[in-house]
Design a protein around this motif. Structure first.
Motif, PDB file in Angstrom:
ATOM      1  N   GLN A 208       0.853  -1.183   0.000  1.00  0.00           N
ATOM      2  CA  GLN A 208       0.000   0.000   0.000  1.00  0.00           C
ATOM      3  C   GLN A 208       0.892   1.238   0.000  1.00  0.00           C
ATOM      4  O   GLN A 208       1.961   1.226   0.605  1.00  0.00           O
ATOM      5  N   PRO A 209       0.476   2.323  -0.656  1.00  0.00           N
ATOM      6  CA  PRO A 209       1.337   3.517  -0.699  1.00  0.00           C
ATOM      7  C   PRO A 209       1.387   4.288   0.614  1.00  0.00           C
ATOM      8  O   PRO A 209       2.306   5.058   0.840  1.00  0.00           O
ATOM      9  N   ARG A 210       0.390   4.067   1.511  1.00  0.00           N
ATOM     10  CA  ARG A 210       0.351   4.824   2.763  1.00  0.00           C
ATOM     11  C   ARG A 210       0.313   3.901   3.966  1.00  0.00           C
ATOM     12  O   ARG A 210      -0.285   2.824   3.933  1.00  0.00           O
ATOM     13  N   ARG A 211       0.925   4.359   5.063  1.00  0.00           N
ATOM     14  CA  ARG A 211       0.977   3.596   6.311  1.00  0.00           C
ATOM     15  C   ARG A 211      -0.426   3.269   6.817  1.00  0.00           C
ATOM     16  O   ARG A 211      -0.716   2.132   7.176  1.00  0.00           O
ATOM     17  N   ILE A 212      -1.275   4.303   6.853  1.00  0.00           N
ATOM     18  CA  ILE A 212      -2.602   4.126   7.422  1.00  0.00           C
ATOM     19  C   ILE A 212      -3.411   3.098   6.632  1.00  0.00           C
ATOM     20  O   ILE A 212      -4.198   2.338   7.193  1.00  0.00           O
ATOM     21  N   SER A 213      -3.205   3.062   5.315  1.00  0.00           N
ATOM     22  CA  SER A 213      -3.919   2.094   4.478  1.00  0.00           C
ATOM     23  C   SER A 213      -3.477   0.670   4.812  1.00  0.00           C
ATOM     24  O   SER A 213      -4.313  -0.239   4.916  1.00  0.00           O
ATOM     25  N   ALA A 214      -2.165   0.455   4.969  1.00  0.00           N
ATOM     26  CA  ALA A 214      -1.652  -0.886   5.267  1.00  0.00           C
ATOM     27  C   ALA A 214      -2.252  -1.410   6.569  1.00  0.00           C
ATOM     28  O   ALA A 214      -2.652  -2.578   6.659  1.00  0.00           O
ATOM     29  N   ILE A 215      -2.336  -0.549   7.584  1.00  0.00           N
ATOM     30  CA  ILE A 215      -2.874  -0.976   8.883  1.00  0.00           C
ATOM     31  C   ILE A 215      -4.373  -1.238   8.790  1.00  0.00           C
ATOM     32  O   ILE A 215      -4.857  -2.299   9.195  1.00  0.00           O
ATOM     33  N   SER A 216      -5.119  -0.260   8.256  1.00  0.00           N
ATOM     34  CA  SER A 216      -6.582  -0.380   8.254  1.00  0.00           C
ATOM     35  C   SER A 216      -7.050  -1.546   7.389  1.00  0.00           C
ATOM     36  O   SER A 216      -8.002  -2.249   7.750  1.00  0.00           O
ATOM     37  N   ILE A 217      -6.387  -1.782   6.270  1.00  0.00           N
ATOM     38  CA  ILE A 217      -6.787  -2.895   5.398  1.00  0.00           C
ATOM     39  C   ILE A 217      -6.458  -4.228   6.060  1.00  0.00           C
ATOM     40  O   ILE A 217      -7.255  -5.172   6.000  1.00  0.00           O
ATOM     41  N   ALA A 218      -5.300  -4.312   6.696  1.00  0.00           N
ATOM     42  CA  ALA A 218      -4.939  -5.544   7.409  1.00  0.00           C
ATOM     43  C   ALA A 218      -5.957  -5.843   8.510  1.00  0.00           C
ATOM     44  O   ALA A 218      -6.389  -6.998   8.685  1.00  0.00           O
ATOM     45  N   GLU A 219      -6.358  -4.802   9.242  1.00  0.00           N
ATOM     46  CA  GLU A 219      -7.356  -4.995  10.307  1.00  0.00           C
ATOM     47  C   GLU A 219      -8.681  -5.461   9.728  1.00  0.00           C
ATOM     48  O   GLU A 219      -9.340  -6.355  10.278  1.00  0.00           O
ATOM     49  N   ARG A 220      -9.081  -4.880   8.597  1.00  0.00           N
ATOM     50  CA  ARG A 220     -10.344  -5.258   7.966  1.00  0.00           C
ATOM     51  C   ARG A 220     -10.308  -6.704   7.473  1.00  0.00           C
ATOM     52  O   ARG A 220     -11.249  -7.474   7.699  1.00  0.00           O
ATOM     53  N   VAL A 221      -9.206  -7.083   6.810  1.00  0.00           N
ATOM     54  CA  VAL A 221      -9.101  -8.444   6.275  1.00  0.00           C
ATOM     55  C   VAL A 221      -9.073  -9.477   7.407  1.00  0.00           C
ATOM     56  O   VAL A 221      -9.706 -10.536   7.320  1.00  0.00           O
ATOM     57  N   ALA A 222      -8.351  -9.168   8.491  1.00  0.00           N
ATOM     58  CA  ALA A 222      -8.320 -10.074   9.640  1.00  0.00           C
ATOM     59  C   ALA A 222      -9.725 -10.249  10.221  1.00  0.00           C
ATOM     60  O   ALA A 222     -10.133 -11.362  10.566  1.00  0.00           O
ATOM     61  N   ALA A 223     -10.474  -9.123  10.294  1.00  0.00           N
ATOM     62  CA  ALA A 223     -11.851  -9.202  10.810  1.00  0.00           C
ATOM     63  C   ALA A 223     -12.721 -10.055   9.899  1.00  0.00           C
ATOM     64  O   ALA A 223     -13.541 -10.860  10.379  1.00  0.00           O
TER      65      ALA A 223
END
Length: 929
Positions: A208-223
């Motif tokens: 992901q190009p942005r830090r916040i995107s990498a975290i939020s998407i990982a959290e969403r996929v894990a959920a």
């Protein structure tokens, strides 16, 4: 005036004499210069003298330095390496350094592929992972999430996507906003591989190009997988990570992290699939990785590459990868009705000014006037046929046609935007309004205009300005839908195009302009100027209006103007400096910079490459043959701009870690000061920043002091109150503090520090020395030097650089309206052209600092005086011949010591001769001019 700027300056009569002399010289030569205009401050023949005790110390050091230098650079060599590096006696460093110097990517890939991978077939692991996946399908949390996933457009393409991946090594996937590609594609692959019994040989990395995107998407996929992070899903960003298991998993990371991984795993042997998301943004790092992967895939025929883009520019990427297959996922948005400027003018009856200069003779030779006339001719050339076309359609009244003939109608107008907002509020149904503006100043002005009017009472409207440099407000309120009787209005920059999604937006006002950071190769300067958006950007903005219901988008440009827009934004690699890119090329052993960069999708200008090569040579990061120097080797291993990288290396050597790490973090990431909206608050914020600069005329000192006080306040439990009082961002300061620890970790691993604690006493024995802090900053930023040269009618400071002539202090700088400087020299990190050429962060530096932090000084005779210099500005620094020679010798000794420390990484032993030498230099640069 000179007395005001330089308290120790010349007398008025002397100043006048030198001013007249300089003007006569300028007239005779026809050349400009820092003092060539009548309002310039007078040049000073600065006499530099050494204090007697310091002069004696330098003599002693120089007497001992000859034996010291010969001992560290002797002719003996016990290693069969290039003679050029025979002086390197540290076998471990020498081996690693020469491996980088003599290696090449092809050899590295062959070697890496022959090595054992963590992805080894293990039937027991395959069975365990498959059973876990099957058990999950009976869990309520998983099934509830699956119901949502099944509705996404991406799910309808699942089988087609998987078949394409199975049949091809590289696949391009494009998808509209909201289609689910970012969260679903990696899961499709993982689930498919688990079901096929391939869990042990599957590990997916998704960038992901942005830090916040990498975290939020990982959290969403894990959920969605009914898991906690750290099992089959994890993330890794700078300073933070939750790793996944090594098999049967998905790792979300930034593009920069993947590049870091490729330094040690060039063939990506520990991954089965690489997904590059948001490649349409064309960041430098993503383009770099795309180019690298093209070299890797012939060697790694088992590696699968997926390129994912939010817009329909798939053909470019497919063509680059030898016509690889493409698949498009439709989005899920409501219809959006579009209006253009001609429609807005018709709806609002707004009228633009038609003012033009009346005294033409006064303006005939004015360059700006000529540009305006050219712009007017071009405008009419486009608009005249368009007016004739619209007349046949009989859609608009005469008012619109009058405005279509007015070149000023394409000027950016906050008054028009406010009138359009009022029109929407009075005539349209409920729904939030999102306004796109070019920059922070525009946001501030429109916000103030609306609050000062009587049309937006707080019981009916709530207005949110949104910009990264503005005060942190409760972000949740922006995304929260207000009560039905209150309309939400968001005023934002391009951050609202893709980085955030505000679900209840129904109306979008697109000003049609954006401020995109650029690089003017011809003039060697960074730029930040308003320009027309691309068609892709306009489409993204329009798409913000159709998230929850049918929406409307008002483009504040004519439809005929849109036809001239570029299809996509200019790739970042074509509008930035390339020093970091070139260092990556060198550390990854990719050969000559120009040859590698010629192979990227959109090769940068050759002159841009030359400018960056020149700067790296000035920094002593590259030699004449474009090879890494030992310093360059260390800089290439740091995830920093090479200038800030040089700063932290010097900080470790001079035991001045805490303040320099704080400054380097602020320049690398962003400074923590925010800009309030209110005029009175802006003045308070400026005064607080001045307080933090401690009277040193230095933004960089203010950065360091802000972080130091924040860390003290945090220990005491009142960091929030401190940030509020000093107009600082808590979250930014917290990140900067963490970055300091990361820097310490890097330098500890490189052996320049004894431990990874940035607060260690031994690493900070000189952190109290302001002059040393300034010297280390200047050493990193050289040759970014300006001369204070003028003062405007409104008391703002004007400087001068040889490349640009006049430059101004940016209003955010503590030196914007400073009135008393100890020296006429400034160093700076950012020089940017917008409405003028601005220096954004500056530090006033003394003559001794200037002489010691640049390349080798030179000595010459002029008018019976001994003049010392190391750049264009020091033509007026004079001293005794003996002093000049001593300084020159001392600088050579320092350069020898620095070269030795770069090739023999270790902390300085302050009780030995090297400590004595550094202490003498610290004494010299601490001497007042």
């Amino acid at each position: 005036m000179s007395r005001r700027f330089f308290p120790n300056g010349m007398s008025n009569s002397s100043a006048q004499h030198n001013r007249e002399e300089q003007q006569m010289q300028s007239s005779a030569s026809g050349s400009g210069g820092p003092y060539s205009r009548t309002r310039r401050l007078s040049p000073e023949f600065k006499v530099f003298r050494l204090l007697p005790h310091l002069e004696q110390r330098i003599k002693t050091i120089l007497n001992n330095s000859k034996s010291f230098c010969s001992s560290i650079f002797d002719e003996r060599s016990n290693f069969e390496y290039d003679d050029k590096y025979h002086h390197i006696h540290d076998p471990r460093f020498k081996k690693k350094f020469l491996e980088i110097l003599n290696g090449d990517i092809e050899h590295n890939l062959t070697k890496a592929i022959s090595m054992k991978s963590k992805l080894q077939r293990n039937s027991n692991v395959d069975r365990i992972l498959l059973n876990e996946y099957k058990d999950k399908q009976d869990q309520n949390d998983y099934l509830n999430m699956l119901k949502f996933r099944l509705k996404l457009p991406a799910y309808h393409k699942k089988s087609e996507i998987l078949q394409l991946i199975k049949d091809n090594q590289v696949v391009v996937i494009s998808g509209e906003t909201g289609c689910g590609k970012t969260t679903q594609v990696a899961q499709f692959i993982l689930d498919d591989q688990l079901e096929a019994g391939n869990g042990s040989i599957t590990r997916i990395v998704c960038t992901q190009p942005r830090r916040i995107s990498a975290i939020s998407i990982a959290e969403r996929v894990a959920a969605e997988r009914a898991e906690r992070l750290g099992k089959s899903v994890g993330y890794q960003i700078r300073l933070e990570k939750i790793p996944t298991r090594e098999q049967g998993s998905i790792l979300f990371c930034t593009t920069g992290i993947l590049l870091q991984i490729m330094k040690t795993d060039p063939a990506l042997k520990d991954f089965s699939h690489v997904i590059l998301d948001e490649i349409h943004e064309r960041t430098t790092e993503s383009d770099f990785i795309i180019t690298l992967l093209k070299k890797i895939i012939p060697k790694r025929t088992d590696l699968k590459i997926l390129l994912m883009s939010a817009t329909l520019n798939s053909e470019r990427f497919s063509k680059y990868y030898n016509e690889c297959p493409m698949i498009h996922i439709p989005g899920f948005t409501y219809p959006v009705q579009e209006f253009y400027l001609e429609d807005v003018l018709s709806l609002t009856q707004f009228k633009f000014s038609e003012e033009e200069p009346t005294d033409y003779s006064k303006y005939l030779k004015d360059t700006r006037y000529k540009k305006q006339q050219h712009k007017k001719r071009e405008f009419l050339k486009i608009m005249q046929p368009y007016i004739e076309q619209l007349r046949t359609e009989m859609k608009y009244g005469e008012h619109v046609f009058n405005q279509l003939r007015n070149p000023n109608s394409e000027n950016f107008s906050l008054e028009l935007i406010e009138k359009l907002v009022r029109y929407i509020c009075n005539t349209k149904g409920p729904g939030a309004i999102l306004i796109f503006l070019p920059g922070m100043m525009d946001i501030s002005q429109l916000n103030r205009m609306m609050l000062d009017s009587e049309y937006y009472p707080s019981d009916k409207y709530i207005i949110y300005p949104l910009h990264s440099r503005m005060p942190t407000i409760n972000q949740k309120l922006i995304f929260k839908k207000p009560p039905d009787d209150i309309r939400k209005i968001i005023i934002a920059t391009s951050i609202a195009e893709t980085s955030i999604t505000i679900e209840d937006v129904v109306y979008v006002i697109d000003c049609g302009k954006t401020k995109l950071g650029g690089f003017d190769v011809k003039n060697n300067i960074q730029t930040l100027e308003p320009e027309w958006v691309s068609l892709a950007t306009a489409k993204q903005r329009r798409g913000r209006a159709g998230r929850v219901k049918s929406g409307e988008c008002y483009h504040l440009y004519y439809k005929v103007r849109e036809m001239a827009f570029d299809q996509y934004p200019l790739p970042e690699m074509l509008r930035t400096r390339l020093e970091e890119v070139i260092l990556k090329i060198k550390i990854l052993q990719l050969g000559k910079a120009k040859e590698f960069l010629a192979s990227v999708m959109d090769p940068p200008d050759l002159k841009a490459i030359d400018l960056s090569l020149d700067l790296l040579r000035t920094l002593n990061a590259l030699d004449k043959e474009e090879h890494l120097t030992p310093l360059g080797y260390h800089l290439a291993h740091l995830p920093l701009d090479p200038r800030t990288g040089k700063m932290i290396l010097w900080a470790a050597l001079f035991s001045c870690v805490k303040p320099i790490f704080a400054i380097a973090a602020s320049l690398t990431f962003k400074d923590a000061f925010y800009c309030p909206l209110e005029k009175e608050e802006k003045e308070k914020a400026h005064q607080k920043k001045l307080e933090l600069s401690m009277g040193e005329n230095s933004d960089h000192i203010a950065f360091a002091e802000a972080l130091r006080r924040f860390e003290v306040a945090r220990l005491r439990g009142n960091a929030g109150a401190f940030c509020k009082e000093y107009f600082l961002s808590f979250n930014t300061l917290k990140l900067l503090s963490e970055m300091k620890t990361q820097f310490a970790q890097y330098l500890y691993e490189m052996k320049f520090l004894n431990n990874n604690n940035p607060d260690d006493k031994n690493a900070n024995r000189n952190s109290h020395n302001i002059a040393l802090i300034k010297a280390i900053v200047c050493a990193g930023l050289y040759p970014n030097i300006a001369v204070i040269s003028d003062i405007t009618k409104n008391e703002t400071i004007v400087g001068w650089t040889p490349e640009d002539g006049d430059v101004r202090m940016h209003p955010s700088s503590v030196n914007w309206k400073a009135s008393n400087f100890a020296s006429q020299y400034l160093t700076y990190f950012t020089k940017q052209r917008s409405s003028a050429i601005y220096l954004h962060d500056t530090t006033c530096i003394s003559v001794p600092i200037l002489l010691f932090t640049g390349p080798n000084i030179s000595i010459r005779r002029e008018k019976g005086k001994c003049v010392i210099s190391n750049h264009n500005f020091s033509a007026y620094i004079t001293c005794k011949p003996q002093t000049a020679e001593m300084i020159q010798e001392l600088q050579r000794a320092l350069n020898s010591l620095l070269t030795y420390k770069m090739t023999h990484p270790a902390t300085v032993l302050w009780s030995t001769f090297e400590g004595q030498m550094l202490n003498t230099i610290i004494g010299l640069i601490s001497q007042k001019d």
